[in-house]
Design an enzyme around this catalytic site. Sequence first.
Site, mmCIF file in Angstrom:
data_model
loop_
_atom_site.group_PDB
_atom_site.id
_atom_site.type_symbol
_atom_site.label_atom_id
_atom_site.label_comp_id
_atom_site.label_asym_id
_atom_site.label_seq_id
_atom_site.Cartn_x
_atom_site.Cartn_y
_atom_site.Cartn_z
ATOM 1 C CB SER A 246 -0.920 0.013 1.228
ATOM 2 O OG SER A 246 -0.155 0.209 2.417
ATOM 3 C CE LYS A 247 -2.219 6.200 -3.060
ATOM 4 N NZ LYS A 247 -3.121 7.364 -3.199
ATOM 5 N NE ARG A 248 1.098 -0.578 6.074
ATOM 6 C CZ ARG A 248 0.078 -1.261 5.597
ATOM 7 N NH1 ARG A 248 -0.941 -0.633 5.037
ATOM 8 N NH2 ARG A 248 0.051 -2.588 5.658
#
Length: 475
Positions: A246-248
């Site tokens: 994910s973006k994290r």
Amino acid sequence: MPESPADGQIVTRFAPSPTGFLHIGGARTALFNWLYARGRGGTFLLRIEDTDRARSTPEATEAILKGLTWLGLDWDGEPISQAARAERHAEVARDLLAKGAAYKCFSTQEEIEAFREQARAEGRSTLFRSPWRDVPETEHPDAPHVVRIKAPREGETVIEDVVQGDVTWRNDQLDDMILLRSDGSPTYMHAVVVDDHDMGVTHVIRGDDHLANAARQMLVYRAMGWPVPVWAHVPLILGPDGKKMSKRHGATGVHDYEALGYPAPAMRNYLARLGWSHGDQEVFTDAELKRHFDITGINKAPARFDFKKLESLSGLHIARMDDDALMAAIDGYLAARDDAPLSAAQREGLRAAMPHLKDRAKTLGDLLDKAHFVLGARPFEPDEKAAKALDPVSRGILSELTPHLQTANWTRDALEETVASFAEAREMKLGKIAQPLRAALSGRAASPSVFDMMTVIGREETIGRIEDAAGMGGA
């Protein structure tokens, strides 16, 4: 529609939904399909699954096409719009009705939800069983309805999956999947099967989040008497921490990696190795990937994204890329970052310096940073570390060195010998001169060899930069 393939020809497809950018997981799926087809003289098709009209956008479609193009994954023929084939999907649903393999269901959403609420209250399965499954046409009301397939109620459905092995579902756990909604539009689950059949797809290589769909989609294949493709459901990509990417974790869209300076050949190599292996080999050319890639080599366990491995591969690919390909990649990198393109003079300087840059750069940005000595212009403003190397004593040394360079033979070996002799005569280590010389020539504390820089920029420019630096602060 493309023509049906010749007997034995491999046909794969990539079928993204145009609701956002091309995710790194989708890019790997596309790559696996591309490699499998291209390595066997087959066909690789692209289908845009745009049946969700509310979420599908032309901008997302363009982003997907752009991402695939950057990655170097060419497809055969024109991209196919799933939405444009709605009438064909409906036609197959009507055929299933005529065969008695599907039926009209007049149950309303309120009735279905009431059934499920009661089932939950009584601790029963909430799998909806339509009361209209066996009602003859003569008893049908003139009312809105959906078209459902008649799923078998006994036995098992087995998906023979190349990656996952045999996966079995009890048929009494399969619902009567909706083929056409009450407005006559086809569902995604139905459209996928019709499109794959009509496109002649022989191998369905996709994420394992579609594995459960395969059992339901098998119902359409069987009811229509169509050949079932080879299934290969690929595990998802996890972040370094073992959680879903994910973006994290950083960049998730393919476009991000272009802007981060990873060349496309490195991305193809890295994504291919992300969940697939061929012995202990890590670095592959495209030809080697096409020759060795096989879906039987895809791991069943999820792969973890490792940015350090990507960076390492990136550096290896930059070192082996020819200058034309590297210049084109740099142009794309600058455009992806909305940075100004290189001037003609900068391009000329960069090409001349390329042999001294390629082996040291991990990314395209890193390469351009190391190329500052040919991309910048006089007077070079030293960065903080370089400025420390240009203290008054060092500037005095540079002034003394200048006459020796004015008469030196301008080859790398001769220049190194000239500077070494100058240092020896003053009982100085070569590094004591190399550091301020580096700062004067590039404005940086880290750069290619000072002698490589001097040969690239020439005598006049070298002496000009040294004089600029030696004159700093009025010294």
